[in-house]
Structures are given as C-alpha cells and as structure tokens.
Design a protein around this motif. Structure first.
Motif, PDB file in Angstrom:
ATOM      1  N   GLY A 285       0.803  -1.210   0.000  1.00 49.75           N
ATOM      2  CA  GLY A 285       0.000   0.000   0.000  1.00 49.75           C
ATOM      3  C   GLY A 285       0.839   1.264   0.000  1.00 49.75           C
ATOM      4  O   GLY A 285       0.529   2.238  -0.698  1.00 49.75           O
ATOM      5  N   LEU A 286       1.928   1.259   0.762  1.00 48.07           N
ATOM      6  CA  LEU A 286       2.822   2.427   0.788  1.00 48.07           C
ATOM      7  C   LEU A 286       3.508   2.618  -0.564  1.00 48.07           C
ATOM      8  O   LEU A 286       3.651   3.753  -1.044  1.00 48.07           O
ATOM      9  CB  LEU A 286       3.867   2.255   1.895  1.00 48.07           C
ATOM     10  CG  LEU A 286       3.337   2.294   3.334  1.00 48.07           C
ATOM     11  CD1 LEU A 286       4.460   1.980   4.319  1.00 48.07           C
ATOM     12  CD2 LEU A 286       2.710   3.646   3.654  1.00 48.07           C
ATOM     13  N   ALA A 287       3.946   1.518  -1.172  1.00 48.87           N
ATOM     14  CA  ALA A 287       4.588   1.622  -2.485  1.00 48.87           C
ATOM     15  C   ALA A 287       3.604   2.151  -3.522  1.00 48.87           C
ATOM     16  O   ALA A 287       3.955   2.965  -4.385  1.00 48.87           O
ATOM     17  CB  ALA A 287       5.125   0.255  -2.905  1.00 48.87           C
ATOM     18  N   ARG A 288       2.365   1.730  -3.415  1.00 50.19           N
ATOM     19  CA  ARG A 288       1.351   2.128  -4.387  1.00 50.19           C
ATOM     20  C   ARG A 288       1.069   3.632  -4.341  1.00 50.19           C
ATOM     21  O   ARG A 288       0.596   4.204  -5.324  1.00 50.19           O
ATOM     22  CB  ARG A 288       0.074   1.332  -4.124  1.00 50.19           C
ATOM     23  CG  ARG A 288      -0.975   1.470  -5.193  1.00 50.19           C
ATOM     24  CD  ARG A 288      -2.238   0.738  -4.812  1.00 50.19           C
ATOM     25  NE  ARG A 288      -3.289   1.002  -5.775  1.00 50.19           N
ATOM     26  CZ  ARG A 288      -4.567   0.738  -5.559  1.00 50.19           C
ATOM     27  NH1 ARG A 288      -4.936   0.175  -4.409  1.00 50.19           N
ATOM     28  NH2 ARG A 288      -5.473   1.015  -6.479  1.00 50.19           N
ATOM     29  N   GLN A 289       1.332   4.263  -3.206  1.00 55.29           N
ATOM     30  CA  GLN A 289       1.137   5.710  -3.114  1.00 55.29           C
ATOM     31  C   GLN A 289       2.108   6.473  -4.002  1.00 55.29           C
ATOM     32  O   GLN A 289       1.870   7.630  -4.353  1.00 55.29           O
ATOM     33  CB  GLN A 289       1.293   6.159  -1.662  1.00 55.29           C
ATOM     34  CG  GLN A 289       0.206   5.655  -0.735  1.00 55.29           C
ATOM     35  CD  GLN A 289       0.466   6.006   0.723  1.00 55.29           C
ATOM     36  OE1 GLN A 289       1.347   6.827   1.027  1.00 55.29           O
ATOM     37  NE2 GLN A 289      -0.283   5.400   1.633  1.00 55.29           N
ATOM     38  N   LYS A 290       3.230   5.832  -4.383  1.00 56.56           N
ATOM     39  CA  LYS A 290       4.254   6.509  -5.175  1.00 56.56           C
ATOM     40  C   LYS A 290       4.384   5.990  -6.595  1.00 56.56           C
ATOM     41  O   LYS A 290       4.855   6.706  -7.475  1.00 56.56           O
ATOM     42  CB  LYS A 290       5.613   6.383  -4.470  1.00 56.56           C
ATOM     43  CG  LYS A 290       5.715   7.204  -3.202  1.00 56.56           C
ATOM     44  CD  LYS A 290       7.169   7.310  -2.747  1.00 56.56           C
ATOM     45  CE  LYS A 290       7.319   8.296  -1.601  1.00 56.56           C
ATOM     46  NZ  LYS A 290       8.739   8.492  -1.223  1.00 56.56           N
ATOM     47  N   LYS A 291       3.996   4.742  -6.818  1.00 47.26           N
ATOM     48  CA  LYS A 291       4.156   4.162  -8.161  1.00 47.26           C
ATOM     49  C   LYS A 291       3.243   2.946  -8.276  1.00 47.26           C
ATOM     50  O   LYS A 291       2.833   2.357  -7.261  1.00 47.26           O
ATOM     51  CB  LYS A 291       5.611   3.777  -8.419  1.00 47.26           C
ATOM     52  CG  LYS A 291       6.227   2.823  -7.412  1.00 47.26           C
ATOM     53  CD  LYS A 291       7.751   2.859  -7.452  1.00 47.26           C
ATOM     54  CE  LYS A 291       8.298   4.186  -6.966  1.00 47.26           C
ATOM     55  NZ  LYS A 291       9.784   4.225  -6.935  1.00 47.26           N
ATOM     56  N   PRO A 292       2.910   2.535  -9.506  1.00 46.99           N
ATOM     57  CA  PRO A 292       2.017   1.383  -9.667  1.00 46.99           C
ATOM     58  C   PRO A 292       2.631   0.091  -9.125  1.00 46.99           C
ATOM     59  O   PRO A 292       3.832  -0.138  -9.258  1.00 46.99           O
ATOM     60  CB  PRO A 292       1.817   1.287 -11.182  1.00 46.99           C
ATOM     61  CG  PRO A 292       2.211   2.612 -11.719  1.00 46.99           C
ATOM     62  CD  PRO A 292       3.271   3.139 -10.800  1.00 46.99           C
ATOM     63  N   VAL A 293       1.772  -0.745  -8.540  1.00 49.22           N
ATOM     64  CA  VAL A 293       2.170  -2.079  -8.086  1.00 49.22           C
ATOM     65  C   VAL A 293       1.231  -3.085  -8.736  1.00 49.22           C
ATOM     66  O   VAL A 293       0.008  -3.012  -8.568  1.00 49.22           O
ATOM     67  CB  VAL A 293       2.098  -2.213  -6.553  1.00 49.22           C
ATOM     68  CG1 VAL A 293       2.500  -3.630  -6.130  1.00 49.22           C
ATOM     69  CG2 VAL A 293       2.981  -1.180  -5.871  1.00 49.22           C
ATOM     70  N   VAL A 294       1.792  -4.006  -9.496  1.00 50.92           N
ATOM     71  CA  VAL A 294       1.015  -5.045 -10.178  1.00 50.92           C
ATOM     72  C   VAL A 294       1.432  -6.400  -9.626  1.00 50.92           C
ATOM     73  O   VAL A 294       2.623  -6.692  -9.508  1.00 50.92           O
ATOM     74  CB  VAL A 294       1.238  -4.995 -11.701  1.00 50.92           C
ATOM     75  CG1 VAL A 294       0.539  -6.170 -12.388  1.00 50.92           C
ATOM     76  CG2 VAL A 294       0.745  -3.671 -12.268  1.00 50.92           C
ATOM     77  N   VAL A 295       0.461  -7.227  -9.282  1.00 49.01           N
ATOM     78  CA  VAL A 295       0.726  -8.574  -8.771  1.00 49.01           C
ATOM     79  C   VAL A 295       0.678  -9.569  -9.918  1.00 49.01           C
ATOM     80  O   VAL A 295      -0.244  -9.560 -10.743  1.00 49.01           O
ATOM     81  CB  VAL A 295      -0.297  -8.961  -7.685  1.00 49.01           C
ATOM     82  CG1 VAL A 295      -0.189 -10.457  -7.354  1.00 49.01           C
ATOM     83  CG2 VAL A 295      -0.077  -8.136  -6.429  1.00 49.01           C
ATOM     84  N   SER A 296       1.687 -10.437  -9.993  1.00 50.18           N
ATOM     85  CA  SER A 296       1.729 -11.548 -10.934  1.00 50.18           C
ATOM     86  C   SER A 296       1.711 -12.839 -10.124  1.00 50.18           C
ATOM     87  O   SER A 296       2.621 -13.105  -9.349  1.00 50.18           O
ATOM     88  CB  SER A 296       2.994 -11.476 -11.794  1.00 50.18           C
ATOM     89  OG  SER A 296       3.132 -12.638 -12.587  1.00 50.18           O
ATOM     90  N   MET A 297       0.657 -13.626 -10.272  1.00 49.70           N
ATOM     91  CA  MET A 297       0.497 -14.855  -9.491  1.00 49.70           C
ATOM     92  C   MET A 297       1.096 -16.049 -10.219  1.00 49.70           C
ATOM     93  O   MET A 297       0.937 -16.195 -11.432  1.00 49.70           O
ATOM     94  CB  MET A 297      -0.983 -15.120  -9.217  1.00 49.70           C
ATOM     95  CG  MET A 297      -1.639 -14.120  -8.281  1.00 49.70           C
ATOM     96  SD  MET A 297      -3.387 -14.511  -8.014  1.00 49.70           S
ATOM     97  CE  MET A 297      -3.752 -13.417  -6.632  1.00 49.70           C
ATOM     98  N   GLY A 298       1.764 -16.912  -9.457  1.00 48.89           N
ATOM     99  CA  GLY A 298       2.307 -18.146  -9.989  1.00 48.89           C
ATOM    100  C   GLY A 298       1.342 -19.308  -9.799  1.00 48.89           C
ATOM    101  O   GLY A 298       0.134 -19.164  -9.976  1.00 48.89           O
ATOM    102  N   ASP A 299       1.872 -20.467  -9.413  1.00 52.06           N
ATOM    103  CA  ASP A 299       1.028 -21.652  -9.250  1.00 52.06           C
ATOM    104  C   ASP A 299      -0.037 -21.463  -8.183  1.00 52.06           C
ATOM    105  O   ASP A 299      -1.183 -21.856  -8.352  1.00 52.06           O
ATOM    106  CB  ASP A 299       1.888 -22.872  -8.889  1.00 52.06           C
ATOM    107  CG  ASP A 299       2.714 -23.370 -10.056  1.00 52.06           C
ATOM    108  OD1 ASP A 299       2.268 -23.207 -11.209  1.00 52.06           O
ATOM    109  OD2 ASP A 299       3.810 -23.914  -9.820  1.00 52.06           O
ATOM    110  N   VAL A 300       0.353 -20.856  -7.064  1.00 48.21           N
ATOM    111  CA  VAL A 300      -0.556 -20.688  -5.932  1.00 48.21           C
ATOM    112  C   VAL A 300      -0.384 -19.287  -5.357  1.00 48.21           C
ATOM    113  O   VAL A 300       0.744 -18.833  -5.131  1.00 48.21           O
ATOM    114  CB  VAL A 300      -0.273 -21.722  -4.812  1.00 48.21           C
ATOM    115  CG1 VAL A 300      -1.258 -21.543  -3.659  1.00 48.21           C
ATOM    116  CG2 VAL A 300      -0.339 -23.134  -5.345  1.00 48.21           C
ATOM    117  N   ALA A 301      -1.497 -18.613  -5.137  1.00 47.63           N
ATOM    118  CA  ALA A 301      -1.477 -17.331  -4.423  1.00 47.63           C
ATOM    119  C   ALA A 301      -2.775 -17.276  -3.628  1.00 47.63           C
ATOM    120  O   ALA A 301      -3.726 -16.576  -3.981  1.00 47.63           O
ATOM    121  CB  ALA A 301      -1.360 -16.157  -5.378  1.00 47.63           C
ATOM    122  N   ALA A 302      -2.815 -18.065  -2.568  1.00 45.76           N
ATOM    123  CA  ALA A 302      -4.050 -18.269  -1.820  1.00 45.76           C
ATOM    124  C   ALA A 302      -3.861 -17.885  -0.360  1.00 45.76           C
ATOM    125  O   ALA A 302      -2.750 -17.884   0.156  1.00 45.76           O
ATOM    126  CB  ALA A 302      -4.489 -19.733  -1.918  1.00 45.76           C
TER     127      ALA A 302
END
Length: 509
Positions: free
Chosen positions: A354-371
């Motif tokens: 959340g803090l990083a997102r205040q300054k620049k975009p943050v995109v999540v890339s999920m692998g086999d499992v992200a649960a």
C-alpha cells in the motif's frame, strides 16, 4: 514481437534469498549480442525436475547454469529467441515436472505460443511424460516421441488423505477453529472424509482445470474436445499407440531430430539469456520485480532443508521499501507463489504494498498458488494478473493445536504444569481447549476474517457482502477468480509487465 522497453531488476526476496537486494544498482544490459555464436542456432529447453520461480540466490548460480533454469529464464530465452535472427527454432525436451503447477506450465506454454507467432517453429520431444507435460508439449508445432515413449495421458484427479482415524488410534486430538465454510485445510486432521463444502470445492477446481486441459490440447492438436476426452479415457500410451491416436506426429530419436535441424548449434536458455543481455548500463525505465515465494513467515526469508522455502515479511517489506524510495524505479511487480502462512506477516507485506502504491504502480503476478496469505499480500495492489490454472482465493482463516495427552498416556509420559495466568497453557499440547477457550479462539478468528474481507473489498472496490459471498475460505482457479472479480487479467509475467508499463506510462519506444 516488440522488444522489451522496461528494465527488470530482481529484488532478492525469494524464499532462499539472503536478504533484500538494493534494487537501484548496476545491472546487465538488455541489448547484448552474444558474441561468438554461430549464425545458425536452435534454443534447446531440457525440461525435467523442478522449475524454480526465483532466480539464483548466489553468484554461483550465474556461473553454473541450473538445470532446469528458473521459470523466468526459460520464458525470457523464448522471448529473446523470437526476435533473434540467429535462432531458427526451439526444441523442448519435455519430461516429468513433478513440482510444477498448472500456472507454471501455462506460462511456459504461453511463451512457446509467442515464440511461434514470430514465424519460427517449436518442436516437443517426449520420452516419458504425464498430463501436465503433454499439455505443455501440445503447444508446439510438432510433437515427436521415441518409439518406446510412455505418455501417461490419463486425466486429472484429486486425492486427499484424512488422518483423523490414525490420530484417534494414537491418542492425538486435533483442535481447530476457523471461519469460512470452505476453509478446509484442517479437515485432513479433523475429518475422515470430504465434508459437502470440501467436496463441492474440489469438484469445482477439477472441473475448471480439466476444462482448460482438454480445451488447450484440442486447440493445439486441431481436434475436437470430444476427441481429446476420448483419447484421455483410452490412455496411457506408448509411442506407437500415441502415433496411431494422433497424439504425436512422428517417432524419432534425439539424434534424428538433431539431423533435421540441419547442423544448427544448440543454445541452452541460461547461457543464451546471459550472453544476450551483455554487460553495459541501461538508461531505459526501470521496473522492480519482488518475489514472495513459499510459506509466508515473520522475519527473514529462508530456505528449507526439505526443499522450497519461506518468504519472510521483513525481507519482502525491505525490498518493497527500497523499490518505493528509488526514484529511478517507475513501477513494481510483486510475483507471488505462496499458499499463505502467517496472517500477521502477510499484513506487514500488504502494508508495504500500500505504501509503495502511493508513489508508483504495483502489479501482482500470481504463480502456481497465491491463496490465503498469498492473496492477502497482493489484494491492495493496482492490478492482479493470474494464469487460468493459478490456485487463488482462500479468503478465510483458521488456527488450532494438537492435544497429545492421549498419546502421552499410551507411551508413559506425564507432565506437571505450573501457571501464572489463567490461560498460560492455552497452547499446551498436554490438554485440549475448554469450551470457554474455544469461544475465545473463534472470536479472534472471526475478527481476523472480518478484517480480511474488508481489506479485499476495499482493494477490489466491492461491497463487504459481495466479497463475503466469494470468500468463506473458498479456493478458485485463476479463470474462476477473474470471472468473480478477484483477479483483473489472465496471463503470466509478460501480461503483468505490459500492465505495469501501461500504468507507469512507459512508452513503446
């Protein structure tokens, strides 16, 4: 294929990392030329064993090529080879990939597809493979096999062991409290078989994955889904029967395949990528890549002597902070391959996202499992990308302990416990919880669940009620999660990279 314009920096936060890397330092250039290679080459991917998510954690890993290379190296090699006039084809020797999930093979298959769209052929060569491996091979122009090949194309299954009967026999009582009717992780210890919600969830996962499996093979082999289902039900196959069934195109040995490549030299992914990058500095925009791989724990990331590892909240948070404070970095990709773990450690990472997102975009890339905690860490990002076969969701919580008093009695162990504080022995293995303690534990679980759902609702811009209906600890495939609004786009790292560039307004030049 357009040449990549954004620079990728690896922040050392994978499960086996020694610490958060300084993400703004010197790096290898993307415009290297691989001096010394001939003008006629083919890329050779020898795929067997473990395909790791993260790059090497030490300098030795860059000197000696790991077999097989990391997923990122394999994908990058195909992307670079597609634009390289010195590379005429790709050959995939596909063998057993025991630890690779569906998202890993889908990401590789997607990369093969992009390579083929450059106009160059990709060939698969089989000796011994199972369902996932054949699924990957079916993305190639041609599938070759040796005559004695064993192709275990037999369909998908889910096999769950339940240990309650064994625990009862040895005097161990499993005590767990949780929130979410589908949060079934403790069921292996508290039940003797599927509960109805557990069965419902597993059937839905199998239906989704099997549908993806059949559809992709049918498309790759230019057959109808009905034909492929019939072929699966008739399996397994040797080379000759696979040829008759139209599952392979020809029976050839490796030396015969090499001859058909007309004297082309073999390039391996690790050395090819390293040689292509070169050693110069690069002035193009930078995007930080931060890994969350393995069970999420408080403290530092660490490896495991049993394989795999742990993503430490301190390590990951430091890397995100470094990326946030580095003015040269325009966006962050958080690569998550984790079944979850500590709720508090997950929240530490979520906060830093959340803090990083205040300054620049943050995109999540999920692998086999992200649960579970693996979903938690990325739910506050700008966007979430998952493969159709990614296992995600599991928005719920559980906690508990094992009471070993019965086992101690059987083997002659006794204990005396002195207390200062009414609940000082709450987590002692020598006694079960009282009714009052169970109530308190459930109160804590319900509080965490409400907070979890609230944060998901905020991150996904949905109502609490909408997310609560999708949560309940239920696990979804990436395809299902996208339909339900828990994921934004389907695809692998390449899709996440394009999305990060788009959000950071990094141009095509």
């Amino acid at each position: 294929m357009k040449r990549r314009t954004a620079w990728i920096l690896v922040a050392g936060v994978a499960a086996v990392a020694v610490g958060a890397a300084a993400v703004g330092g010197l790096a290898l250039a993307l415009r290297g030329r691989g001096a010394g290679w001939s003008a006629n080459n083919y890329l050779y991917l020898d795929l067997q064993g473990e395909i790791s998510e993260e790059p090497p954690s030490s300098d030795l890993g860059t000197i000696f090529e790991r077999q097989p290379p990391s997923l990122r190296t394999l994908v990058e090699s195909l992307e670079r080879a597609a634009d390289d006039p010195r590379v005429s084809a790709a050959v995939l020797r596909v063998s057993i990939l025991p630890d690779s999930g569906w998202a890993t093979v889908q990401e590789l298959r997607d990369a093969v597809g992009r390579f083929r769209r450059s106009g160059k052929p990709a060939y698969a060569h089989l000796e011994f493979c199972g369902n996932k491996e054949y699924y990957l091979a079916s993305g190639c122009d041609k599938i070759y096999a040796i005559p004695s090949a064993l192709i275990e194309l037999t369909g998908l299954r889910s096999e769950v062991s339940f240990f309650k009967g064994t625990l009862d026999k040895v005097g161990i009582q499993a005590q767990f409290e949780g929130v979410g009717k589908y949060k079934n992780a403790p069921n292996q210890f508290t039940e003797t078989g599927f509960t109805e919600p557990h069965r419902e969830q597993m059937d839905a996962l199998l239906d989704s994955l099997y549908g993806q499996f059949v559809s992709a093979i049918a498309q790759g082999r230019r057959r109808t889904p009905e034909d492929i289902r019939a072929a699966i039900d008739a399996g397994p196959y040797d080379g000759s029967s696979a040829l008759r069934a139209g599952l392979v195109d020809e029976l050839v040995y490796q030396d015969q395949l090499d001859t058909r490549l007309k004297g082309a030299s073999r390039l391996t992914p690790g050395r090819y990528v390293k040689g292509s990058r070169g050693f110069g500095l690069d002035s193009r925009p930078k995007i930080a890549l931060v890994y969350v791989v393995g069970d999420i724990i408080p403290g530092r990331s660490q490896g495991s002597p049993l394989g795999g590892g742990f993503a430490g909240s301190d390590t990951v948070a430091e890397a995100l902070k470094d990326a946030r404070e580095d003015g040269a970095i325009r966006a962050v990709i958080l690569r998550v391959d984790s079944p979850g773990g500590s709720g508090t450690a997950s929240e530490v990472i979520w906060r830093e996202v959340g803090l990083a997102r205040q300054k620049k975009p943050v995109v999540v890339s999920m692998g086999d499992v992200a649960a579970s905690g693996g979903y938690y860490v990325g739910m506050g990002s700008d966007a979430i990308v998952a493969e159709p076969g990614t296992i995600t969701g599991s928005i719920g919580v559980f906690g508990g302990k094992f009471s070993l008093h019965g086992l101690y009695d059987k083997i002659g162990i006794s204990k005396e416990i002195l207390l200062r504080g009414r609940r000082a022995d709450l987590f002692s293995t020598y006694r079960p919880w009282s009714d009052d303690e169970r109530v308190r534990m459930r109160e804590l679980m319900e509080s965490f669940y409400r907070d979890f759902v609230t944060k998901v609702a905020q991150g996904r811009h949905r109502s609490y009620e909408d997310i609560d209906a999708l949560a309940q600890g239920r696990v979804w495939t990436g395809a299902e999660a996208q339909r339900n609004g828990l994921v934004d786009r389907l695809g692998g790292f390449a899709v996440a990279l394009d999305l990060a560039k788009e959000k950071a307004k990094i141009g095509k030049g």
